[in-house]
Design an enzyme around this catalytic site. Sequence first.
Site, PDB file in Angstrom:
ATOM      1  N   GLN A 180       7.232   5.460   2.362  1.00 56.54           N
ATOM      2  CA  GLN A 180       6.143   5.634   1.405  1.00 56.54           C
ATOM      3  C   GLN A 180       6.700   6.292   0.147  1.00 56.54           C
ATOM      4  O   GLN A 180       7.290   7.371   0.209  1.00 56.54           O
ATOM      5  CB  GLN A 180       5.006   6.482   1.976  1.00 56.54           C
ATOM      6  N   ARG A 203      -0.885   1.848  -0.238  1.00 53.96           N
ATOM      7  CA  ARG A 203      -1.959   2.672   0.318  1.00 53.96           C
ATOM      8  C   ARG A 203      -2.907   3.061  -0.806  1.00 53.96           C
ATOM      9  O   ARG A 203      -2.481   3.523  -1.865  1.00 53.96           O
ATOM     10  CB  ARG A 203      -1.406   3.936   0.977  1.00 53.96           C
ATOM     11  N   GLY A 248      -2.381   9.641  12.451  1.00 52.19           N
ATOM     12  CA  GLY A 248      -1.537  10.651  11.828  1.00 52.19           C
ATOM     13  C   GLY A 248      -1.187  11.772  12.775  1.00 52.19           C
ATOM     14  O   GLY A 248      -0.161  11.751  13.448  1.00 52.19           O
ATOM     15  N   ARG A 249      -2.071  12.762  12.853  1.00 56.16           N
ATOM     16  CA  ARG A 249      -1.758  13.964  13.633  1.00 56.16           C
ATOM     17  C   ARG A 249      -1.514  13.667  15.111  1.00 56.16           C
ATOM     18  O   ARG A 249      -0.757  14.381  15.773  1.00 56.16           O
ATOM     19  CB  ARG A 249      -2.864  14.998  13.439  1.00 56.16           C
ATOM     20  N   TYR A 272      -2.634  11.320  -6.229  1.00 53.42           N
ATOM     21  CA  TYR A 272      -1.296  11.367  -6.817  1.00 53.42           C
ATOM     22  C   TYR A 272      -1.232  10.417  -8.023  1.00 53.42           C
ATOM     23  O   TYR A 272      -2.236   9.841  -8.423  1.00 53.42           O
ATOM     24  CB  TYR A 272      -0.240  11.098  -5.741  1.00 53.42           C
TER      25      TYR A 272
END
EC number: 1.3.1.-
Length: 365
Positions: free
Chosen positions: A101, A234, A324-325, A187
């Site tokens: 990424q 993404r 994810g987690r 971002y």
Amino acid sequence: MSSEKLYSPLKVGAITAANRIFMAPLTRLRSIEPGDIPTPLMAEYYRQRASAGLIISEATQISAQAKGYAGAPGIHSPEQIAAWKKITAGVHAENGHMAVQLWHTGRISHASLQPGGQAPVAPSALSAGTRTSLRDENGQAIRVETSMPRALELEEIPGIVNDFRQAIANAREAGFDLVELHSAHGYLLHQFLSPSSNHRTDQYGGSVENRARLVLEVVDAGIEEWGADRIGIRVSPIGTFQNTDNGPNEEADALYLIEQLGKRGIAYLHMSEPDWAGGEPYTDAFREKVRARFHGPIIGAGAYTVEKAETLIGKGLIDAVAFGRDWIANPDLVARLQRKAELNPQRAESFYGGGAEGYTDYPTL
């Protein structure tokens, strides 16, 4: 629908993923400073998780200016590329696939992280009003307010596009299978998309066509550099992330961007959904509009359960899910889900920064 679809292969651009349980990009802030160089410990972490259909790496800087967090890795120096080569080799040795990424953090940065201590750059000189991470004297992550950015000059923007292009070339050299452009979560690319963070009056601001210009120029540069079947993206086009919203016309703007991406035939569309951050979940009606505009693989990420993923894959509204987690705490997540085994408890205190503890020491079945 039986859960077998989750464990079936999926063609994703130039690769075929062995299953549809992907590892979402997860910032862990364990790179070497100075140099923002990935470590052998990071290689072990990713190798342990190679059973994911696709590993998407932690967000990785395209340039020194792109840095926003102490301990995040880069892919713009020979030392960084050499370190990533060892990581991708380890994943491939376990028959896995890996995307990197790529990000420019824009205004979500701190002057102390910038070359020469300069102000971070952004579409407009508007504070992010959020926090980022520095390191204390013990190397632990500490949260600080982001610095006030300066607006990019028009003549600087081609350099940003070229930094992405060069990072894509570097990713290919480093042995990655795909790249994922980070155009989400407030971002730089998302900052250009959002009318709240982009107050420009030139060809990169105002209309949705202008606000989407930079991200599409980056996509096109990536296609030219490595081919559409190597480029994923993404996006988080609905909801608010890190004080960056998507404006009053978020659905129409989202569908414009997704239609443009669909026309380019890229490897995949990764949708970061707002419900993991307290927002409203997507409706099936919105998902159907997305699917009508993007015919390639769609990855869903957010507040997903196995059941939600199975249902949406069964309806044809997504093709894969990125957890994810759960991947942080379960290096063998695919096997655990397939066997309906208990998941390891997550240790949030070791998510960011530190060493092996809470990183490579989670047990497997």
